[in-house]
Design an enzyme around this catalytic site. Structure first.
Site, PDB file in Angstrom:
ATOM      1  N   ASP A   9       0.850  -1.187   0.000  1.00 28.07           N
ATOM      2  CA  ASP A   9       0.000   0.000   0.000  1.00 28.07           C
ATOM      3  C   ASP A   9       0.887   1.239   0.000  1.00 28.07           C
ATOM      4  O   ASP A   9       1.793   1.362   0.830  1.00 28.07           O
ATOM      5  CB  ASP A   9      -0.905   0.013   1.228  1.00 28.07           C
ATOM      6  CG  ASP A   9      -1.969  -1.074   1.175  1.00 28.07           C
ATOM      7  OD1 ASP A   9      -2.128  -1.701   0.112  1.00 28.07           O
ATOM      8  OD2 ASP A   9      -2.634  -1.302   2.209  1.00 28.07           O
ATOM      9  N   ASP A 131     -15.515  -3.392  -0.395  1.00 29.74           N
ATOM     10  CA  ASP A 131     -15.037  -3.206   0.969  1.00 29.74           C
ATOM     11  C   ASP A 131     -16.199  -2.821   1.861  1.00 29.74           C
ATOM     12  O   ASP A 131     -16.992  -1.933   1.509  1.00 29.74           O
ATOM     13  CB  ASP A 131     -13.961  -2.119   1.005  1.00 29.74           C
ATOM     14  CG  ASP A 131     -12.874  -2.367  -0.039  1.00 29.74           C
ATOM     15  OD1 ASP A 131     -12.503  -3.547  -0.218  1.00 29.74           O
ATOM     16  OD2 ASP A 131     -12.428  -1.398  -0.674  1.00 29.74           O
TER      17      ASP A 131
END
Length: 234
Positions: A9, A131
């Protein structure tokens, strides 16, 4: 064993991890993105590297594309990239740069006609990131609520030629307390596309349990930076 897709990330070119997607919790990882790729390259159990442009997800436009291109060249594994992908132009730019798969979230969730069209243009190359807190879907870097249900939405897109669905339980993400096995299993049973589990994975026992419920692959974040996670793997 289940397929392993370790995560990198990115915020401003640094490899970080968040907790529950909160940008204020950003913590720099012990390995740089380049060091992570070199490390993952040595494992045959890793068959893909998962890279997310976190600022891109927040600002709704790809911001790390040039840096990501350098990382792709370093990897001997297939690479998938997500974060801020909102249009066909960005998809084509990433694919032209050597990205193997793209992850789309907010745009696919807000505009189901768009993901139907894009997945037809790029069959098997797009993964939809869904998500949620439990089953309540969130978008735009997990900053905005929707009225959409994880299972219902996934059923709606499962007939499209997507590569699969990436499910992250936001409440589990970055905590190293285990995935949401129950909801993940419900999702596996509800749709006939590959399900990729993300969020909370701690160790190889979690991987075995995910494999047992039919999960296709696991995205591993913080745990991948712990040496004991890799013990016995090759």
């Amino acid at each position: 064993m289940i397929k392993l897709w370790p995560a990198i990330d990115l915020i401003d070119g640094q490899s970080v991890r968040l907790t529950e997607g909160q940008y204020a919790t950003s913590k720099k990882m012990s390995r740089t993105a380049e060091e992570s790729i070199d490390f993952y390259n040595q494992y045959t159990c890793v068959d893909r590297i998962h890279i997310v442009d976190l600022i891109g997800a927040k600002q709704q436009t790809a911001t790390e594309a040039a840096y990501i291109e350098t990382l792709i060249k370093r990897s001997n594994k297939p690479v998938e990239v997500g974060g801020g992908i909102r249009n066909e132009k960005t998809l084509r730019a990433y694919f032209n740069a050597g990205v193997d798969y793209c992850i789309v979230g907010t745009q696919a969730i807000q505009n189901i006609g768009w993901i139907q069209e894009m997945s037809t243009l790029f069959p098997g190359k797009l993964y939809v990131s869904v998500d949620a807190y439990g089953r309540n879907i969130k978008i735009n870097g997990w900053l905005e609520e929707t009225a959409l249900d994880l299972i219902d939405f996934s059923k709606d897109i499962a007939t499209f030629p997507i590569g699969g669905i990436i499910y992250t339980d936001i409440s589990k993400d970055g905590k190293l307390k285990g995935p949401n096995f129950k909801t993940t299993e419900q999702l596996v049973e509800a749709v006939d596309v590959p399900i990729i589990a993300s969020g909370g994975i701690r160790h190889q026992d979690d991987l075995h349990q995910l494999e047992a419920i039919g999960v296709h692959a696991a995205i591993v974040g913080k745990a991948a930076h712990h040496s004991d996670f890799w013990e016995g793997l090759s």
